[in-house]
Design an enzyme around this catalytic site. Structure first.
Site, mmCIF file in Angstrom:
data_model
loop_
_atom_site.group_PDB
_atom_site.id
_atom_site.type_symbol
_atom_site.label_atom_id
_atom_site.label_comp_id
_atom_site.label_asym_id
_atom_site.label_seq_id
_atom_site.Cartn_x
_atom_site.Cartn_y
_atom_site.Cartn_z
ATOM 1 N N THR A 134 0.820 -1.220 0.000
ATOM 2 C CA THR A 134 0.000 0.000 0.000
ATOM 3 C C THR A 134 0.854 1.269 0.000
ATOM 4 O O THR A 134 0.479 2.279 -0.590
ATOM 5 C CB THR A 134 -0.940 -0.024 1.227
ATOM 6 O OG1 THR A 134 -1.772 -1.175 1.108
ATOM 7 C CG2 THR A 134 -1.828 1.200 1.298
ATOM 8 N N SER A 174 1.735 -7.404 -0.944
ATOM 9 C CA SER A 174 2.433 -8.425 -0.157
ATOM 10 C C SER A 174 1.771 -9.806 -0.155
ATOM 11 O O SER A 174 2.453 -10.793 0.122
ATOM 12 C CB SER A 174 2.737 -7.935 1.247
ATOM 13 O OG SER A 174 1.620 -7.933 2.068
ATOM 14 N N THR A 188 1.693 -4.592 4.252
ATOM 15 C CA THR A 188 1.567 -4.973 5.666
ATOM 16 C C THR A 188 1.000 -6.384 5.861
ATOM 17 O O THR A 188 1.185 -6.981 6.916
ATOM 18 C CB THR A 188 0.674 -3.963 6.411
ATOM 19 O OG1 THR A 188 -0.560 -3.861 5.717
ATOM 20 C CG2 THR A 188 1.345 -2.610 6.512
ATOM 21 N N ASP A 189 0.306 -6.926 4.837
ATOM 22 C CA ASP A 189 -0.356 -8.227 5.021
ATOM 23 C C ASP A 189 0.616 -9.339 5.422
ATOM 24 O O ASP A 189 0.306 -10.173 6.271
ATOM 25 C CB ASP A 189 -1.083 -8.649 3.733
ATOM 26 C CG ASP A 189 -2.287 -7.780 3.416
ATOM 27 O OD1 ASP A 189 -2.630 -6.897 4.233
ATOM 28 O OD2 ASP A 189 -2.898 -7.975 2.342
#
Ligand code: ASP
Length: 322
Positions: free
Chosen positions: A12, A55, A87-88
């Site tokens: 993101t 990710s 961030t995932d």
């Protein structure tokens, strides 16, 4: 002059929102490239777009490529590394690097919850915070770090806890190990030395299975027909399973598949406490390995690394229990 290698991998932080649809997607050009970045004194950035991936597209092979790039840069005299990442799966890449690169230099991962053109976008702020932490002399010997939302977390324990909130990264039980203030970077805790082991491949089929009330044995029976290299189970409570799973579990163990168990609880650890059919004591006697302090997605990364080290059975148990 401190030389900081910046590796952009996507996520993101490198995306844009389409103002008419509200959907968020990767941008051909990383928006951080042209952004005004207030650098701490005596810091020079060497920037590379190693990938531009959301990710969920990151695999252990990508993690291995990042590791190799850092090792090469370290041989060439780099002082610290900052990695921007979706961030995932950020915690998985962070933990992979924590296990495969020694405490030779600060490595800091960061990301964003709001893309570059969204109201209250946190990407540039987190990026600058990560650079400040990477430049701090106190960041050394703390293992790989995750910096988001004015907090510093240890890669080994941090996890993503919220789908959208900017305060998504949390460390259950112990909290952040440091904080980012306007003028100072302050470390509050010292991270115990992590294990370090090098690998040159990252292959293996190691799924994660989450236990639930009423879980019968079919899933474990089905897994016995696949060629697993290992299995991670998120068990109930202190480390227990519904009794119907014992027989198929034994079959997997008889086939020499390493099975590592964690708790599905957010806080606390799995231990062999309960002595009833399916209880932790029985599972431990059967040869299930209890992992003391990391979550299932990190146990999976660790078991994958163990798989590529080709450890003997007792070495594997020691490695997984540290
Ligand atoms: N889905 C995005 C990713 O992980 C979310 C993020 O970057 O925070 O790439």
């Amino acid at each position: 002059m401190k030389q900081i290698l910046v590796l952009h991998t996507g996520g993101t932080i490198a995306m844009k929102e389409n103002p008419s649809t509200g959907s968020v997607s990767p941008d051909a050009k990383n928006p951080l490239t042209d952004a005004p970045i207030p650098l701490p004194e005596n810091v020079h950035l060497i920037t590379e777009n190693i990938f531009n991936l959301p990710s969920p597209h990151i695999t252990p092979e990508h993690m291995l490529k990042i590791k190799k790039r850092i090792q090469e840069a370290y041989q060439n005299g780099i002082d610290s590394v900052v990695i921007t990442h979706g961030t995932d799966t950020l915690e998985e890449t962070a933990y992979f690097l924590d296990l495969t690169i020694g405490n030779w230099l600060p490595i800091v991962l960061t990301g964003a919850m709001r893309s570059s053109n969204e109201l209250g976008s946190d990407g540039l702020y987190n990026f600058v915070s990560a650079i400040r932490v990477a430049a701090s002399p106190d960041a050394k010997d703390q293992g790989v770090l995750v910096v988001m939302n004015d907090e510093i977390h240890a890669a080994r324990y941090v996890t993503k806890t919220h789908t959208t909130n900017v305060a998504t990264f949390r460390t259950p039980s112990i909290g952040p190990i440091g904080m980012i203030n306007k003028n100072n970077i302050i470390f509050l805790q010292k991270v115990l030395h992590s294990q370090y082991t090098d690998i040159s491949s990252a292959s293996g089929f190691i799924p994660i299975l989450k236990a639930y009330a009423g879980m019968r044995g079919e899933l474990l029976e089905g897994l016995a027909h696949l060629s697993l290299d290992g299995l991670v189970i998120e068990a109930l409570g202190a480390g227990n399973l519904p009794p119907e799973n014992i027989a198929p579990l034994q079959k997997l163990l008889d086939a020499q598949i390493p099975i590592v168990l964690v708790s599905r609880c957010f806080n606390g650890i799995a231990e062999a406490v309960y002595d009833y059919r399916g209880g932790g004591s029985e599972l431990q006697k059967m040869g299930v390995i209890f992992s003391p302090n990391i979550n299932s997605q990190k146990v999976r990364i660790k078991l994958l690394i163990a798989n590529n080290l080709q450890l003997k059975k007792d070495e594997l148990v020691d490695f997984m229990q540290q």
